[in-house]
Design a protein around this motif. Structure first.
Motif, PDB file in Angstrom:
ATOM      1  N   ARG A  54      25.993  34.911  43.713  1.00 27.96           N
ATOM      2  CA  ARG A  54      26.738  35.947  44.712  1.00 27.96           C
ATOM      3  C   ARG A  54      25.918  36.748  45.477  1.00 27.96           C
ATOM      4  O   ARG A  54      26.007  36.690  46.824  1.00 27.96           O
ATOM      5  CB  ARG A  54      27.331  36.945  43.699  1.00 27.96           C
ATOM      6  N   ASP A  55      24.719  37.032  44.877  1.00 25.87           N
ATOM      7  CA  ASP A  55      23.828  38.069  45.845  1.00 25.87           C
ATOM      8  C   ASP A  55      22.996  37.293  47.215  1.00 25.87           C
ATOM      9  O   ASP A  55      22.477  38.201  47.881  1.00 25.87           O
ATOM     10  CB  ASP A  55      22.884  38.715  45.089  1.00 25.87           C
ATOM     11  N   SER A  56      23.003  35.930  46.811  1.00 26.89           N
ATOM     12  CA  SER A  56      22.378  35.221  47.888  1.00 26.89           C
ATOM     13  C   SER A  56      23.455  34.683  49.034  1.00 26.89           C
ATOM     14  O   SER A  56      22.722  34.275  49.946  1.00 26.89           O
ATOM     15  CB  SER A  56      21.584  34.177  47.397  1.00 26.89           C
ATOM     16  N   TRP A  57      24.712  35.030  48.975  1.00 28.02           N
ATOM     17  CA  TRP A  57      25.805  34.282  49.642  1.00 28.02           C
ATOM     18  C   TRP A  57      25.761  35.305  50.916  1.00 28.02           C
ATOM     19  O   TRP A  57      25.813  36.537  50.755  1.00 28.02           O
ATOM     20  CB  TRP A  57      27.048  34.013  49.150  1.00 28.02           C
ATOM     21  N   PRO A  58      26.343  34.958  52.025  1.00 29.96           N
ATOM     22  CA  PRO A  58      26.545  35.721  53.173  1.00 29.96           C
ATOM     23  C   PRO A  58      27.768  36.836  52.721  1.00 29.96           C
ATOM     24  O   PRO A  58      28.550  36.238  51.632  1.00 29.96           O
ATOM     25  CB  PRO A  58      27.118  34.831  54.184  1.00 29.96           C
ATOM     26  N   LEU A  59      27.772  37.930  52.895  1.00 31.23           N
ATOM     27  CA  LEU A  59      28.585  38.836  52.354  1.00 31.23           C
ATOM     28  C   LEU A  59      30.145  38.717  52.393  1.00 31.23           C
ATOM     29  O   LEU A  59      30.784  38.728  51.069  1.00 31.23           O
ATOM     30  CB  LEU A  59      28.589  40.355  53.294  1.00 31.23           C
ATOM     31  N   PRO A  60      30.638  38.015  53.430  1.00 28.72           N
ATOM     32  CA  PRO A  60      32.040  37.419  53.082  1.00 28.72           C
ATOM     33  C   PRO A  60      32.406  36.608  52.119  1.00 28.72           C
ATOM     34  O   PRO A  60      33.466  36.583  51.766  1.00 28.72           O
ATOM     35  CB  PRO A  60      32.480  37.084  54.517  1.00 28.72           C
ATOM     36  N   LEU A  61      31.502  35.663  51.927  1.00 33.06           N
ATOM     37  CA  LEU A  61      31.820  34.683  50.788  1.00 33.06           C
ATOM     38  C   LEU A  61      31.781  35.406  49.534  1.00 33.06           C
ATOM     39  O   LEU A  61      32.297  34.726  48.243  1.00 33.06           O
ATOM     40  CB  LEU A  61      30.643  33.470  50.716  1.00 33.06           C
ATOM     41  N   ARG A  62      31.226  36.359  49.053  1.00 33.32           N
ATOM     42  CA  ARG A  62      31.030  37.097  47.884  1.00 33.32           C
ATOM     43  C   ARG A  62      32.252  37.318  47.107  1.00 33.32           C
ATOM     44  O   ARG A  62      32.367  37.304  46.036  1.00 33.32           O
ATOM     45  CB  ARG A  62      30.007  38.129  47.682  1.00 33.32           C
ATOM     46  N   SER A  63      33.369  37.483  47.929  1.00 27.56           N
ATOM     47  CA  SER A  63      34.771  37.565  47.368  1.00 27.56           C
ATOM     48  C   SER A  63      35.261  36.434  46.598  1.00 27.56           C
ATOM     49  O   SER A  63      36.156  36.893  45.626  1.00 27.56           O
ATOM     50  CB  SER A  63      35.664  38.134  48.564  1.00 27.56           C
ATOM     51  N   TYR A  64      34.848  35.484  46.566  1.00 24.84           N
ATOM     52  CA  TYR A  64      35.269  34.440  45.890  1.00 24.84           C
ATOM     53  C   TYR A  64      35.039  34.701  44.333  1.00 24.84           C
ATOM     54  O   TYR A  64      35.487  34.123  43.683  1.00 24.84           O
ATOM     55  CB  TYR A  64      34.805  32.970  46.475  1.00 24.84           C
ATOM     56  N   ASP A  65      33.534  35.056  44.188  1.00 30.95           N
ATOM     57  CA  ASP A  65      32.983  35.429  43.084  1.00 30.95           C
ATOM     58  C   ASP A  65      33.839  36.449  42.438  1.00 30.95           C
ATOM     59  O   ASP A  65      34.226  36.375  41.251  1.00 30.95           O
ATOM     60  CB  ASP A  65      31.633  35.786  43.236  1.00 30.95           C
ATOM     61  N   THR A  66      34.087  37.602  43.064  1.00 31.69           N
ATOM     62  CA  THR A  66      35.099  38.609  42.626  1.00 31.69           C
ATOM     63  C   THR A  66      36.371  38.004  42.000  1.00 31.69           C
ATOM     64  O   THR A  66      36.787  38.347  40.923  1.00 31.69           O
ATOM     65  CB  THR A  66      35.498  39.619  43.895  1.00 31.69           C
ATOM     66  N   VAL A  67      37.081  37.098  42.806  1.00 30.55           N
ATOM     67  CA  VAL A  67      38.270  36.353  42.241  1.00 30.55           C
ATOM     68  C   VAL A  67      37.800  35.464  41.034  1.00 30.55           C
ATOM     69  O   VAL A  67      38.654  35.678  40.021  1.00 30.55           O
ATOM     70  CB  VAL A  67      38.904  35.676  43.564  1.00 30.55           C
ATOM     71  N   CYS A  68      36.806  34.888  41.196  1.00 31.84           N
ATOM     72  CA  CYS A  68      36.437  33.894  39.852  1.00 31.84           C
ATOM     73  C   CYS A  68      36.202  34.779  38.570  1.00 31.84           C
ATOM     74  O   CYS A  68      36.825  34.240  37.339  1.00 31.84           O
ATOM     75  CB  CYS A  68      35.404  33.368  40.214  1.00 31.84           C
ATOM     76  N   ARG A  69      35.858  35.915  38.793  1.00 34.34           N
ATOM     77  CA  ARG A  69      35.423  36.953  37.523  1.00 34.34           C
ATOM     78  C   ARG A  69      36.840  37.319  37.068  1.00 34.34           C
ATOM     79  O   ARG A  69      36.982  37.357  35.982  1.00 34.34           O
ATOM     80  CB  ARG A  69      34.691  37.977  38.121  1.00 34.34           C
ATOM     81  N   ALA A  70      37.828  37.523  38.108  1.00 37.58           N
ATOM     82  CA  ALA A  70      39.091  38.386  37.602  1.00 37.58           C
ATOM     83  C   ALA A  70      39.831  37.224  36.957  1.00 37.58           C
ATOM     84  O   ALA A  70      40.730  37.493  36.028  1.00 37.58           O
ATOM     85  CB  ALA A  70      39.762  38.833  38.921  1.00 37.58           C
ATOM     86  N   MET A  71      39.538  35.928  37.296  1.00 37.70           N
ATOM     87  CA  MET A  71      40.654  35.148  36.831  1.00 37.70           C
ATOM     88  C   MET A  71      40.127  34.268  35.503  1.00 37.70           C
ATOM     89  O   MET A  71      40.937  33.546  34.774  1.00 37.70           O
ATOM     90  CB  MET A  71      40.967  33.966  37.904  1.00 37.70           C
ATOM     91  N   GLU A  72      38.626  34.193  35.414  1.00 39.19           N
ATOM     92  CA  GLU A  72      38.266  33.306  34.363  1.00 39.19           C
ATOM     93  C   GLU A  72      38.618  33.778  32.855  1.00 39.19           C
ATOM     94  O   GLU A  72      38.821  33.095  32.022  1.00 39.19           O
ATOM     95  CB  GLU A  72      36.723  33.313  34.390  1.00 39.19           C
ATOM     96  N   THR A  73      38.960  34.988  32.726  1.00 36.58           N
ATOM     97  CA  THR A  73      39.245  35.619  31.444  1.00 36.58           C
ATOM     98  C   THR A  73      40.632  35.161  31.051  1.00 36.58           C
ATOM     99  O   THR A  73      41.050  35.045  29.846  1.00 36.58           O
ATOM    100  CB  THR A  73      39.237  37.110  31.307  1.00 36.58           C
ATOM    101  N   SER A  74      41.334  34.916  31.924  1.00 38.83           N
ATOM    102  CA  SER A  74      43.113  34.401  31.688  1.00 38.83           C
ATOM    103  C   SER A  74      43.365  33.088  31.796  1.00 38.83           C
ATOM    104  O   SER A  74      44.391  32.418  31.504  1.00 38.83           O
ATOM    105  CB  SER A  74      43.876  35.167  32.792  1.00 38.83           C
ATOM    106  N   PHE A  75      42.132  32.035  32.116  1.00 42.13           N
ATOM    107  CA  PHE A  75      42.568  30.730  32.176  1.00 42.13           C
ATOM    108  C   PHE A  75      42.341  30.214  30.877  1.00 42.13           C
ATOM    109  O   PHE A  75      43.403  29.211  30.742  1.00 42.13           O
ATOM    110  CB  PHE A  75      41.261  29.994  32.964  1.00 42.13           C
TER     111      PHE A  75
END
Length: 430
Positions: A54-75
């Motif tokens: 995440r911290d190495s990606w261009p700022l707009p791409l980091r939102s995908y990590d946010t979504v991934c963290r939000a969804m991985e607990t319910s998969f």
């Protein structure tokens, strides 16, 4: 080949010695050039890949990590249901929540601008960062595709699926950047790139599950990454052997291949001593690790052990045919890997050595020793995997991630199908 595109700043902070040895090798030969590109272009400065997150990606791409963290607990779910209507509600609910998170967090215009900048200006996004972002989007696409893990027949019955634009738009950039065509993830994106330098998985599909589930998921990735770490010196020795044969130095070529045989022997021993119940629980592997790596939409398969670069390199170097169709290989193998493999295939060292007559006999003997080791591994692997593939999972149709749904009514018929497939490759290993 493409090394000039990636400046030194894209190299990981700590590069394993085997990768450094390849980059610093003073031999000049096409074999070494393709291997260096595998390290620099294919791995972000090291092989196996050293992705950054995440911290190495261009700022707009980091939102995908946010979504991934939000969804991985319910998969993942603890207990699977065989009720199709219940599973349909579960899948639809998961996908609806992911779409909502994507719409809330992802600014498509900013993401597209960032990806266009990354393509035109490598300094804005290192290759290691590209690999980490590919991993993240791959996880999101696979979890959206299945909606729940363990996977269920209700999702397997789907022949096609419309993905959110937030997952489709960046995927086209990722396909172009890495030179792959599959709509799903592959061994490089979902596995090689998921092992952190601190020996942890960056993303997980067993969040909240038992230690057995988490250990099995960890070792499923760790084993494949560790194999690449162990055999990278073998790749280097293969490239050097080609250069020596080309130069007519059969003594140096035989010495290189003798060392390669020793490297392979140690790596294969590691493989079999690691693939044990304490690390790979049969009750967890098929359901929670293998299942979500499948794809099955529109006739496209998911991750297969056959995507392992270790064994593809051995087959390519030893001229073991039939070679895969280029279109099929380009589904899942990035361009740098294919270029390395295709060079080895086209050179065909066994045919070259055969044409050199008696003076190349020591080289030929070492090549045959490699073939023998590969045959023994394939025989052992066939036996070792049967208990894992034969676990009964009533919530899903019989399938393997790499060859989709198998036309068999139960696990025993599927095992016979797999034995036939593996037996064919064993027969070709000569």
């Amino acid at each position: 080949m493409f090394s000039w595109l990636f400046p030194a700043c894209s190299t990981p902070d700590t590069v394993p010695s085997a990768s450094i040895d390849i980059l610093d090798d003073s031999l000049t030969h096409s074999a070494l050039m393709h291997l260096r590109d595998l390290v620099v272009v294919g791995g972000g400065g090291a092989w196996p890949p050293r992705a950054t997150y995440r911290d190495s990606w261009p700022l707009p791409l980091r939102s995908y990590d946010t979504v991934c963290r939000a969804m991985e607990t319910s998969f993942p779910v603890t207990e699977s249901s065989t009720d199709n209507s219940y599973n349909r509600k579960l899948i639809d609910s998961f996908r609806s929540r992911m779409r909502s998170h994507l719409q809330q967090h992802v600014n498509l215009g900013d993401v597209q601008n960032a990806l266009e900048r990354a393509e035109s200006n490598p300094e804005s996004c290192s290759q290691a960062a590209w690999l980490g972002y590919w991993l993240c989007v791959s996880f999101l696409r696979h979890s959206y595709r299945w909606g729940v893990t363990p996977i269920v027949s209700e999702a397997q019955n789907e022949k096609s699926l419309n993905f959110p634009v937030e997952l489709d738009m960046p995927w086209s950039y990722l396909q172009h950047h890495f030179g792959v065509t599959s709509p799903g993830g592959c061994m490089t994106s979902l596995m090689y790139s998921n092992m952190r330098e601190d020996d942890r998985l960056e993303y997980s599909v067993t969040v909240g599950m038992t230690q057995s589930h988490q250990t099995t998921e960890y070792w499923n990735t760790k084993l494949l990454v560790s194999m690449e770490e162990r055999v990278l010196p073998m790749y280097h020795l293969f490239a050097r052997a080609v250069a020596f044969v080309e130069a007519g130095d059969m003594v140096a070529a035989a010495d290189a291949l003798k060392s390669a045989n020793e490297v392979l022997k140690i790596a294969l021993k590691f493989f079999f001593t690691t693939l044990v119940e304490a690390k790979f629980a049969q009750g967890s592997w098929l359901a929670y690790v293998q299942g979500y790596q499948g794809w099955t939409l529109e006739g496209i398969d998911g991750i297969s052990g056959g995507q392992s670069l270790t064994f593809r390199t051995l087959d390519a170097f030893l001229g073991i045919r039939p070679f895969p169709e280029p279109e099929k290989e380009s589904l899942h193998l990035p361009l740098a890997q294919r270029n390395w493999l295709n060079f080895l295939r086209e050179y065909d060292i066994r045919a070259v050595v055969k044409g050199c007559g008696e003076r190349a006999a020591p080289v030929a003997a070492e090549l045959e020793a490699l073939v023998k080791q590969l045959r023994l591994w394939r025989m052992g692997h066939m036996r070792r995997m049967q208990p894992y593939e034969s676990v009964h999972r009533p919530e899903r149709m019989t399938m393997t991630a790499g060859i989709s749904v198998v036309n068999s009514s139960d696990e025993s018929q599927m095992i016979e199908h797999l034995k036939h497939q593996l037996g064919q490759r064993l027969a070709q290993t000569v």
